[in-house]
Design an enzyme around this catalytic site. Structure first.
Site, short mmCIF file in Angstrom:
data_model
loop_
_atom_site.label_atom_id
_atom_site.label_comp_id
_atom_site.label_asym_id
_atom_site.label_seq_id
_atom_site.Cartn_x
_atom_site.Cartn_y
_atom_site.Cartn_z
N PRO A 87 0.82 -1.22 0.00
CG PRO A 87 -0.05 -1.06 2.16
CD PRO A 87 0.71 -1.98 1.25
CD GLU A 114 1.51 -4.31 11.19
OE1 GLU A 114 0.54 -5.01 11.52
OE2 GLU A 114 1.42 -3.10 10.90
NE ARG A 152 -9.23 -6.36 -19.68
CZ ARG A 152 -9.82 -5.50 -20.51
NH1 ARG A 152 -9.27 -4.34 -20.76
NH2 ARG A 152 -10.98 -5.79 -21.07
CG ASP A 167 -11.41 -1.55 -22.55
OD1 ASP A 167 -12.59 -1.65 -22.94
OD2 ASP A 167 -10.66 -2.52 -22.36
#
Ligand code: SAM
Length: 251
Positions: A87, A114, A152, A167
């Site tokens: 993150p 963690e 993709r 897209d």
């Protein structure tokens, strides 16, 4: 393309990576995907992969000796880029998916608990990718998001008709609306232009709808979207309409 994934939960990949486009990519030998269980690289009797953090605090930390051994073994002498799902990484987007789709081989490392001993980052990681500003339990779902979005983009994975180049985000805009049969559903019809057979007019309509949708949903994207002069004029018209609409509602 070859992708290796280091994970504590290889079974999580079994179904999602064997369905739909991922299955097609593997079946057509466009993608080779290998999962490796980090636990197999723990040499002690109980295959311990984590330990308590120095200095205290909650949670368990992935051990550097085990994870670095796993990465070095999987990487071997290849030049594969080693990417940590985290993150704290740069937020994944369309441009990164396209960039990775041009690589022959990369390695994804999924964390858990963690997180990682910092020395893993220092010794064995080339890059960190986050899939968004929130925290998941582990890197597995994030790795699958990255793999799907990257694969993709490889030519031959999607059929010509469903090409990824139309897209959302491919040209800096969101895609406009789609319609299919029935021609009328619960009192709602289909825009006439889509049934008139005039291809040039339809292409222009689609482009304007993409600009309109982007203006409505993600106006900040329009700052860098490549628009022609007439498209900028169309955008200015949308902005004027919105301002008038807003004024009317305030009166
Ligand atoms: C519970 S998280 C650890 C979060 C860590 N304590 C922190 O605050 O940065 C466990 C693992 O899930 C993965 N992960 C969590 N959120 C992610 C995200 N937004 N993008 C990519 N991977 C993520 C990473 O591999 C991470 O090591």
């Amino acid at each position: 393309m070859r992708i290796d994934v280091l994970t504590l939960f290889p079974d999580m990949f079994t179904v999602p990576m064997n369905e739909s486009m991922m299955w097609k990519a593997r079946d057509r030998h466009i993608l080779e995907l290998y999962t490796h269980n980090i636990r197999d690289y723990a040499l002690d009797k109980h295959h311990v992969v984590d330990d308590t953090p120095y200095g205290g605090g909650g949670g368990m930390v992935l051990k550097p000796d085990v994870v670095v051994r796993a990465i070095e073994d999987v990487k071997g002498v290849s030049k594969a880029r080693v990417i940590l799902l985290s993150p704290q990484g740069s937020v994944f987007n369309h441009a990164k998916a396209v960039e990775l789709s041009q690589q022959d081989h990369f390695i994804l490392v999924c964390g858990h608990y963690e997180g990682f001993d910092e020395r893993i980052r220092q010794l064995a990681i080339d890059e960190e990718i986050s899939i968004g500003d929130y925290v998941l339990t582990g890197g597995e779902l994030a790795a699958m998001v990255v793999i799907d979005a990257v694969v993709r983009q490889i030519p031959g994975v999607l059929g010509a008709e469903g090409g990824a180049d139309r897209d959302s985000h491919a040209d800096g805009l969101l895609e406009g609306p789609h319609y299919t049969r029935p021609a009328e559903f619960r009192g709602l019809g289909v825009p006439e232009i889509l049934t008139g057979g005039h291809h040039e007019a339809m292409t222009q309509w689609r482009r304007e709808q993409a600009i309109r949708r982007t203006w409505q949903q993600r106006p900040e994207l329009l700052r860098s979207a490549p628009l022609t002069e007439s498209e900028r004029y169309f955008l200015a018209t949308l902005a004027r309409e919105s301002a008038e609409d807003c004024q009317e509602r305030m009166m």
